[in-house]
Design an enzyme around this catalytic site. Sequence first.
Site, short mmCIF file in Angstrom:
data_model
loop_
_atom_site.label_atom_id
_atom_site.label_comp_id
_atom_site.label_asym_id
_atom_site.label_seq_id
_atom_site.Cartn_x
_atom_site.Cartn_y
_atom_site.Cartn_z
N SER A 176 0.84 -1.20 0.00
CA SER A 176 0.00 0.00 0.00
C SER A 176 0.87 1.25 0.00
O SER A 176 1.63 1.50 0.94
CB SER A 176 -0.90 0.02 1.23
OG SER A 176 -1.48 1.30 1.33
N ASP A 229 -4.90 3.60 -1.74
CA ASP A 229 -5.97 3.87 -0.78
C ASP A 229 -6.53 5.27 -0.96
O ASP A 229 -5.83 6.26 -0.71
CB ASP A 229 -5.42 3.73 0.65
CG ASP A 229 -5.21 2.28 1.04
OD1 ASP A 229 -6.16 1.49 0.92
OD2 ASP A 229 -4.09 1.94 1.46
N MET A 233 -9.18 7.94 0.40
CA MET A 233 -10.01 8.25 1.59
C MET A 233 -10.57 9.66 1.46
O MET A 233 -9.82 10.59 1.15
CB MET A 233 -9.16 8.17 2.85
CG MET A 233 -8.48 6.84 3.03
SD MET A 233 -7.43 6.89 4.49
CE MET A 233 -6.72 5.24 4.44
N HIS A 256 -8.52 1.04 -3.83
CA HIS A 256 -9.43 0.77 -2.71
C HIS A 256 -10.13 2.08 -2.38
O HIS A 256 -9.54 2.99 -1.80
CB HIS A 256 -8.59 0.24 -1.54
CG HIS A 256 -9.36 -0.01 -0.28
ND1 HIS A 256 -8.76 -0.26 0.92
CD2 HIS A 256 -10.70 -0.06 -0.05
CE1 HIS A 256 -9.68 -0.45 1.85
NE2 HIS A 256 -10.88 -0.33 1.29
N MET A 272 -12.32 4.22 -0.28
CA MET A 272 -12.96 4.40 1.03
C MET A 272 -13.68 5.75 0.97
O MET A 272 -13.28 6.71 1.63
CB MET A 272 -11.90 4.36 2.13
CG MET A 272 -11.39 2.95 2.41
SD MET A 272 -9.82 2.94 3.27
CE MET A 272 -8.70 3.11 1.89
N ASP A 302 -6.46 -6.67 4.20
CA ASP A 302 -5.94 -5.30 4.21
C ASP A 302 -5.94 -4.75 5.64
O ASP A 302 -7.00 -4.52 6.22
CB ASP A 302 -6.81 -4.44 3.29
CG ASP A 302 -6.27 -3.04 3.12
OD1 ASP A 302 -5.16 -2.76 3.61
OD2 ASP A 302 -6.96 -2.22 2.48
#
Length: 216
Positions: A6, A33, A35, A64, A66, A175
């Site tokens: 990551s 990631d 976010m 990913h 989020m 994860d």
Amino acid sequence: MIIAPSILAADFANLQQATEMLNRSQADWIHVDIMDGVFVPNISFGLPVCTAIHRHAQKPLDVHLMIVKPENYVQAFKDAGAALISVHYEACPHLHRTLQQIKQAGCQSGIALNPHTPVHLLEDSLAEGHVDLVCLMSVNPGFGGQKFIERTYQKVRQLKALITKHQVKTLIEIDGGVSTQNAAKLKEAGADVLVAGSFVFGAKDPENVIQQLKNL
Ligand code: DX5
Ligand code: ZN
């Protein structure tokens, strides 16, 4: 075992360097990631940074999301270089449609599950056969460097049983808090993909750590 470091744990002022290190390493994918400060209590980075990483990456980007309303950003992340897009079960009232959108955009589709969400809720999605990956969160999403939640092993086994029952090829990704302390046990439980952030980027020799995870 597929290893997806990551980049959240990399030095954001040197993302080209981090991406080139991953290119040289035995990493299979690059985990990205995203976010939004709404779905999770933290903001990481967005589309332009993903595009910039993609410009240097020689490995698939495992994105990913989020974020709330991920369906509004599927095409944008495809354009930013995503090979695989995971959306959170908890953020998608119309998950079936969102998964179709991801496939239609030409990406592999993933569903991410928060630690409190039981895996049996995925039974219908799995049976439909359009889920390429399930990302089991082994920490509460939002931050790197958290402690691995031990109950994850049980969830991996339950999910593996569902996948076998429906004879689908869905991959199981773990994860959060992954290290050589739990990687072998996760593999034994049925995990196919390991995400590791701080364990890789916090190491003196990240390439060596990736190799250790790869050669479990
Ligand atoms: C957490 C992220 C993870 C994180 C993992 O919200 O989804 O991908 O980067 O970091 P570590 O490996 O440090 O727990
Ligand atoms: Zn992640």
